[in-house]
Design a protein around this motif. Structure first.
Motif, mmCIF file in Angstrom:
data_model
loop_
_atom_site.group_PDB
_atom_site.id
_atom_site.type_symbol
_atom_site.label_atom_id
_atom_site.label_comp_id
_atom_site.label_asym_id
_atom_site.label_seq_id
_atom_site.Cartn_x
_atom_site.Cartn_y
_atom_site.Cartn_z
ATOM 1 N N ASN A 203 -1.117 6.568 -14.279
ATOM 2 C CA ASN A 203 -0.631 6.279 -12.926
ATOM 3 C C ASN A 203 -1.775 5.779 -12.039
ATOM 4 O O ASN A 203 -1.556 4.978 -11.133
ATOM 5 N N GLU A 204 -2.994 6.219 -12.335
ATOM 6 C CA GLU A 204 -4.133 5.731 -11.553
ATOM 7 C C GLU A 204 -4.418 4.267 -11.872
ATOM 8 O O GLU A 204 -4.681 3.460 -10.981
ATOM 9 N N ILE A 205 -4.331 3.945 -13.154
ATOM 10 C CA ILE A 205 -4.528 2.539 -13.533
ATOM 11 C C ILE A 205 -3.443 1.679 -12.878
ATOM 12 O O ILE A 205 -3.725 0.598 -12.353
ATOM 13 N N ALA A 206 -2.208 2.200 -12.869
ATOM 14 C CA ALA A 206 -1.122 1.448 -12.244
ATOM 15 C C ALA A 206 -1.381 1.244 -10.754
ATOM 16 O O ALA A 206 -1.013 0.211 -10.186
ATOM 17 N N ALA A 207 -2.007 2.224 -10.107
ATOM 18 C CA ALA A 207 -2.285 2.078 -8.681
ATOM 19 C C ALA A 207 -3.405 1.072 -8.445
ATOM 20 O O ALA A 207 -3.384 0.304 -7.485
ATOM 21 N N TRP B 71 1.133 10.548 -7.502
ATOM 22 C CA TRP B 71 2.178 11.068 -8.387
ATOM 23 C C TRP B 71 1.836 12.464 -8.901
ATOM 24 O O TRP B 71 2.652 13.364 -8.873
ATOM 25 N N HIS B 72 0.594 12.615 -9.390
ATOM 26 C CA HIS B 72 0.197 13.908 -9.944
ATOM 27 C C HIS B 72 -0.600 14.751 -8.959
ATOM 28 O O HIS B 72 -0.615 15.954 -9.065
ATOM 29 N N SER B 73 -1.290 14.074 -8.030
ATOM 30 C CA SER B 73 -2.270 14.820 -7.254
ATOM 31 C C SER B 73 -1.640 15.639 -6.131
ATOM 32 O O SER B 73 -2.222 16.614 -5.688
ATOM 33 N N VAL B 74 -0.438 15.256 -5.675
ATOM 34 C CA VAL B 74 0.197 16.058 -4.634
ATOM 35 C C VAL B 74 1.254 16.942 -5.292
ATOM 36 O O VAL B 74 2.169 16.448 -5.957
ATOM 37 N N LEU C 287 0.826 -1.210 0.000
ATOM 38 C CA LEU C 287 0.000 0.000 0.000
ATOM 39 C C LEU C 287 0.857 1.256 0.000
ATOM 40 O O LEU C 287 0.469 2.271 -0.580
ATOM 41 N N THR C 288 2.033 1.198 0.615
ATOM 42 C CA THR C 288 2.932 2.355 0.532
ATOM 43 C C THR C 288 3.287 2.624 -0.924
ATOM 44 O O THR C 288 3.226 3.764 -1.398
ATOM 45 N N LEU C 289 3.627 1.569 -1.621
ATOM 46 C CA LEU C 289 3.964 1.708 -3.037
ATOM 47 C C LEU C 289 2.786 2.298 -3.813
ATOM 48 O O LEU C 289 2.940 3.229 -4.611
ATOM 49 N N ILE C 290 1.591 1.753 -3.560
ATOM 50 C CA ILE C 290 0.406 2.229 -4.284
ATOM 51 C C ILE C 290 0.118 3.695 -3.959
ATOM 52 O O ILE C 290 -0.232 4.478 -4.838
ATOM 53 N N CYS C 291 0.330 4.077 -2.700
ATOM 54 C CA CYS C 291 0.111 5.473 -2.316
ATOM 55 C C CYS C 291 1.041 6.395 -3.082
ATOM 56 O O CYS C 291 0.637 7.468 -3.533
ATOM 57 N N ILE C 292 2.282 5.971 -3.206
ATOM 58 C CA ILE C 292 3.253 6.832 -3.887
ATOM 59 C C ILE C 292 2.907 6.947 -5.369
ATOM 60 O O ILE C 292 2.935 8.035 -5.942
ATOM 61 N N VAL C 293 2.533 5.820 -5.973
ATOM 62 C CA VAL C 293 2.129 5.870 -7.389
ATOM 63 C C VAL C 293 0.852 6.693 -7.549
ATOM 64 O O VAL C 293 0.738 7.532 -8.444
ATOM 65 N N GLY C 294 -0.095 6.474 -6.633
ATOM 66 C CA GLY C 294 -1.406 7.114 -6.763
ATOM 67 C C GLY C 294 -1.346 8.618 -6.586
ATOM 68 O O GLY C 294 -2.159 9.338 -7.145
#
Lengths: 639, 499
Positions: free
Chosen positions: B452-456, B107-110, B98-105
């Motif tokens: 990046n969302e699909i990747a998450a 990517w653009h939004s923060v 989930l840490t990995l997914i958070c970082i990917v997710g």
């Protein structure tokens, strides 16, 4: 291997159409799903050769093992599953083909075909399961497919509402089924059919304590499982979702809400015949609810104006016949009727779809009429389906429905006589509403000349499946009659009956009056319908006015929806709001964190006054504190 | 390979990554880019290393594996002591994933303070892995409390307008629990003279003392779960947290309470656990029925999902306090599944929040027309949350219902009502957001999922289906540990009954 093809070909089709729909296009999705469905249907037809053989099970892989809880993905091949596989895959194939024509102008073709194939897979997984967990997977899988297909036109509010209603009402049933699974494991220490069936007889007339009361072991399990069947098969009091489900495209109504999914409940009872046979009280409930639903739904069907809703209530009613048959111990007759009903009811729905298609999506019977010359093939096919439904001699319904009525007559089970009366009365009503539907839809003068003028026969891709189903609506009765063989040889042990259950033998010898009573009922019903809608067309309105309350009662479906809304839906929403605003915000937060926070602020304000800033005040306070702590430790802890 | 301190590596690698990010200097845009890259690579390597833990794990051994022990606070006789067993294994992998997914997710939004954001998530990962692999009370408590620091920062800096209130509420609830938990830990140390968890599991505390210790721990774990009526911090925390904060909070942080029950309460205080099981059942059943209804009344998407979490945790606590293997396995699997599903649902909300900047359900409608991929992904997780067979959400639920039916059929019956209510609020949410006609002007130009969302989402989609179709994969490593815990509890149950 053969049966694995039956099962997995539709899944493959669903996956291809669903995932790569945009890539392969509409035509590609239609071709792939129909071809794979055809393969499945062919394999299931070849598979009929194994009828009469002892049951075999192909194990695929383990789902989960915890203690004695062993659930596996498996394909159980026995009389019941072979018949069900045949019905499901063949009817599904025909409906897939029909949908090519019916859904031709729809923007979401790959999605539609993907859902349809996925449904078929889930239904096949249900009927081939060898344990309760896989059964439950299929059970809810068909439920979700049904939800997706009812809500297929998701921009329409009624479709969305109907989809949610279908899923939730089914969940109420599934709630019972889940508890049934829990109770089964509790008693049998297994969820596998073989183990359960082998030990059922041993547990007859024992009892267990659940829910704080003492119950007969098998009865409570059977009743819990049956609650699932009530939901899925739209029996009283969980029938309200089925008529609304007609918001889905018509092929969906034919496949899911007539021919296959809704019969899963009947299948469940037949599958668990080794258990129900030792639970006479549960059987009495099955017979009572089935017979009551048969009459209730037929009565509502008399006055509905939406052509699909008439057929939907008819389905509800016919499912009641099947349950009544199972309830009086004639499981074979129930499955036989399931078998014939699949063909003629799918035919009725697809015929209705052809009419709707011809009349620019008009579904109101009051705007139809006078079109039989323009749709000769549809008209002919619909009559075949109608006659089969009312049980006209020579058609499929004549064999299967009459067998049920006779079984109710000869059976000595509880509520058998009640079932006989209800079913016979329902047969009159069935003939009446069927006649009404046919006369209103096709005969007389066009009530909407505009619509009728543009009516046209459907393309061959739709009429050919109609023709094939029409053949099925006649032949299935002749071919399927062997299912009623009293020796039970046809089923190869898949349906269990106790030695003293001789219903199937005795229906051979019923008195002539009883034997012909369903046919008399049908003549009476059809005759009345002819009188009302052809002979004296002013009569229905006159009667509706004279018997205003009764008419309104029937038209509003006995006010079940209103009742449930007042009893469950609105109180739940009110309670939800009260819990949230009243308890969460009003009590827990007020006296919990927010209260503590407020108190802290208050205390802090007071504490501020203590901070004088003089060192000797602080030193004095510390000294007192140390003395107090020391004395507490010495006096209380040490001492 | 086996000589490597694998657990420590997985635990502290994110911290090393965070340190690297800390020293990145330069233009703001460049710093942001580099921070993202370092965080992504660190999280990816950490996740891959955590897969090695799974690969080296011996499912047949019910005890602790990959154990590391070295002197730490030697004056007090406290060791740095780490290890993993069937109960903690999946939580470690869940944390790194989930840490990995958070970082990917994100990517653009923060876009503001990217450097600090990535540091916070990597530190969080260290704390999470640490809490699930610590075998010493002191070490455990350090991680256990340490988690709160990055979580406060994530809510406090990147959160919404009422973030201070939310963080404060969380703090108030947690404070009481943490203090009492600490007291319990100290008493246990004074009683036994050890801080080693495996030792304490064999300690056999006096039944009278057990009750007090149990209540002290309960205060802490019940808040963390959260159990009714200690749950009201959760909706506020979720609403104010940024998307990835909610993902970690729902996905992993809520599991610490359940893990605490399984690691401390049940094995160390079995008599008290069985004694208090009816209390847990009662609170859980209330949680299921009550919070499901409350979820139905929500107009804010994140609040709705937050309340659904409380209801799902009700199933978990019932499972955990059902001493047979079905209940325990079901509770554990339900936690893992909830880790996937609730994380995904918060991502689902985050996707549209990033585009429209509203969490109000009423601001949406008809998204299926413009966002077909999003609609399909949302559909899957919505159904998984409602416990559809074939998805991960079903597995734990049915095992818990079957398991607890043997203990108390009423609890099973009331827990099963969650099946109906859970479907009701999820289907209604979906209907209002995704179905219907797209009529709102603001939604006309909304775009479907980005890469990046699909990747998450992709790993979560696969895991939810995989776990639904082949749960045995997840059961195999936990079976031995669960069996030994269950046997112990059953023995105690028999003893108590004979008394």
């Amino acid at each position: 291997m053969l049966y694995a093809v039956v099962l997995f070909a539709p899944l493959l089709g669903a996956a291809i159409a669903g995932l790569f729909g945009r890539l392969i296009g509409d035509r590609g999705a239609q071709l792939v799903t129909c071809a794979l469905m055809g393969v499945s249907a062919l394999a299931a037809t070849i598979g009929l050769s194994a009828l009469g053989d002892p049951p075999t099970t192909v194990r695929l892989f383990t789902w989960a093992v915890v203690d004695g809880f062993v659930a596996e993905w498996a394909i159980r091949v026995d009389g019941l599953s072979i018949v069900m596989m045949f019905v499901v895959s063949v009817v599904s194939f025909l409906i897939h083909v029909y949908s090519i024509g019916y859904m031709a102008h729809d923007p979401g073709i790959p999605r539609f075909f993907s859902y349809l194939s996925f449904f078929t897979f889930a239904m096949l997984a249900l009927v081939t399961s060898d344990n309760l967990i896989q059964l439950y997977f299929g059970w809810e899988g068909v439920g979700v497919a049904s939800y997706l297909l009812i809500g297929y036109w998701y921009t329409r509010p009624q479709a969305c509402a109907a989809a949610i209603k279908a899923f939730l009402v089914n969940r109420v049933g599934d709630f019972g089924l889940a508890l049934g699974i829990a109770a089964t494991y509790f008693v049998f220490d297994s969820v596998q059919f073989d183990v359960i069936f082998a030990n059922a007889a041993r547990l007859a007339e024992t009892d267990i304590v659940v829910f704080g009361a003492r119950f007969d072991t098998l009865t409570i399990i059977a009743v819990l499982l049956f609650i699932g069947a009530i939901g899925k098969s739209a029996q009283l009091p969980l029938h309200t979702w089925l008529p609304d489900a007609m918001e889905g495209p018509t092929p969906v109504s034919a496949l899911i809400h007539a021919a296959t999914m809704v019969t899963a409940g009947v299948f469940l009872v037949a599958r668990f015949s080794p258990l129900f046979e030792y639970a006479p009280d549960a059987l009495a409930l099955v017979a009572f609810l089935g017979a009551t639903t048969a009459l209730f739904a037929a009565s509502v069907g008399l006055v509905q104006n939406d052509i699909k809703r008439v057929i939907a209530y008819s389905t509800c009613s016919q499912l009641g016949y099947m349950f009544a048959a199972a309830g009086v111990g004639a499981y074979a007759a129930a499955i036989f009727h399931l078998f014939t009903h699949a063909f003629f009811k799918a035919l009725m729905f697809l015929g209705a779809g052809s009419v709707i298609h011809a009349l620019k999506d008009e579904q109101d019977l009051r705007r139809m009429g006078g079109i039989w010359r323009k749709l000769p093939l549809t008209y002919g096919a619909m009559w075949v389906g109608s006659l089969a439904l009312v049980g006209f001699p020579g058609t499929a319904g004549f064999f299967s429905k009459d067998a049920i009525i006779e079984a109710a007559w000869v059976s000595e089970a509880a509520f058998a006589r009640y079932a006989f009366l209800m079913l016979l009365l329902a047969a009159v009503l069935t003939a009446f509403y069927t006649g009404r539907l046919m006369f209103l839809a096709f005969h007389g003068r066009p009530r909407d000349p505009e619509l009728a003028a543009h009516a046209h026969e459907s393309p061959p891709v739709m009429t050919v499946p109609l023709g094939l189903l029409a053949i099925g609506a006649v032949l299935s009765g002749w071919l399927g009659y062997v299912m009623l063989d009293p020796s039970g040889g046809f089923w190869g042990g898949a349906i269990f009956t106790q030695a003293d259950n001789r219903v199937l033998e005795e229906i051979e010898t019923v008195p002539a009056l009883i034997k012909w009573s369903p046919t008399l009922a049908l003549a009476l019903g059809l005759g009345l319908a002819w009188l009302f809608y052809v002979g004296a067309p002013a009569l229905p309105d006159l009667l509706a006015q004279r018997l205003r309350p009764l008419y309104a009662f029937l038209l509003n479906k006995w006010y079940f929806d209103e009742l449930y809304d007042a009893l469950f839906v609105r109180p739940a929403l009110r309670l939800a709001d009260r819990f949230w605003r009243g308890v969460d915000l009003g009590v827990i937060d007020r006296f919990g964190p927010d209260g503590v926070a407020l108190a802290t602020i208050e205390a802090a304000k007071r504490a501020v006054r203590l901070q004088t800033g003089y060192l000797y005040h602080y030193a004095f306070a510390m000294l007192i504190g140390i003395v107090a702590l020391l004395s507490w430790y010495l006096l209380l802890v040490r001492g | 390979m086996s000589d490597w301190p694998l657990l420590s590596l997985v635990t502290f690698l994110p911290l090393v990554g965070a340190t690297f990010i800390f020293f990145i200097r330069g233009e703001e845009e460049v710093v942001a880019q580099n921070s993202r890259a370092v965080a992504l690579w660190t999280a990816l390597v950490t996740f891959l290393l955590s897969l090695l833990i799974w690969a080296q794990f011996d499912p047949a051994d019910p005890g602790f594996q990959l154990v590391e022990k070295s002197p730490w606070l030697s004056g007090l006789g406290i060791n740095y002591y780490m290890g993993v067993d069937g109960i903690s294994l999946w939580f470690i992998l869940l944390s790194t994933l989930l840490t990995l997914i958070c970082i990917v997710g994100s990517w653009h939004s923060v876009t503001s303070r990217v450097k600090e954001y990535m540091i916070a998530f990597l530190v969080m990962c260290t704390m999470l892995v640490g809490v699930f692999s610590a075998l010493d009370l002191v070490l455990f408590y350090v991680f256990f409390e340490g988690i709160l620091i990055p979580m406060y920062l994530i809510i406090g800096i990147w959160g919404g307008p009422r973030r201070i209130y939310a963080a404060f509420k969380f703090f108030l609830y947690t404070l009481v629990g943490s203090v009492l938990f600490l007291v319990a830990l100290i008493v246990m140390y004074l009683e036994t003279g050890t801080t080693e968890i495996p030792e304490l599991m064999r300690a056999n505390f006096d039944p009278g003392l057990q009750l007090w210790l149990w209540l002290a721990m309960f205060a802490s774990f019940a808040v963390k779960m959260p159990m009714w009526p200690f749950h009201t911090w959760l909706p506020d925390a979720h609403v104010e947290a940024p998307t990835a904060g909610s993902v970690i909070l729902a996905g992993v942080l809520l599991k610490i309470g359940g893990y605490g029950f399984l690691r401390f309460s049940l094995p160390m205080l079995p008599e008290a656990s069985l004694f208090f099981a009816p209390l847990i059942y009662a609170l859980s059943v209330v949680a299921i029925v009550y919070t499901s209804l409350v979820a139905l009344a929500q107009s804010d998407m994140k609040k709705l999902i937050a309340y659904s979490s409380v209801a799902h945790m009700g199933i978990v606590t019932i499972g955990i306090f059902t001493p047979n293997a079905l209940g325990l396995t079901g509770g554990l699997l339900q936690m893992i599944s909830h880790g996937f599903v609730s994380a995904a649902l918060f991502l689902v909300v985050g996707v549209v929040y990033d585009r429209i900047h509203s969490r109000e359900i009423a601001a949406y409608g008809g998204l299926a027309e413009r966002m077909p991929v999003y609609a399909a992904v949302f559909m899957l997780f919505m159904l998984a949350s409602a416990g559809l067979p074939g998805t991960s959400g079903f597995v734990g639920e049915i095992l818990v219902i079957v398991g607890v039916f043997m203990e108390n059929s009423w609890v099973a019956l009331l827990a099963a009502t969650g099946m109906i209510l859970g479907a009701a609020y999820m289907l209604w949410l979906y209907r209002r957001v995704v179905f219907g006609a797209l009529v709102k002007e603001t939604l006309r130009g909304i775009r479907d999922l980005r890469a990046n969302e699909i990747a998450a989402f992709a790993p979560l989609v696969l895991l939810v289906l995989f776990m639904g179709l082949y749960p045995q994969f997840f059961i195999t490593p936990i079976a031995a540990s669960v069996a030994s815990l269950s046997e112990r509890l059953m023995e105690v149950q028999v003893q108590l009954a004979s008394r």
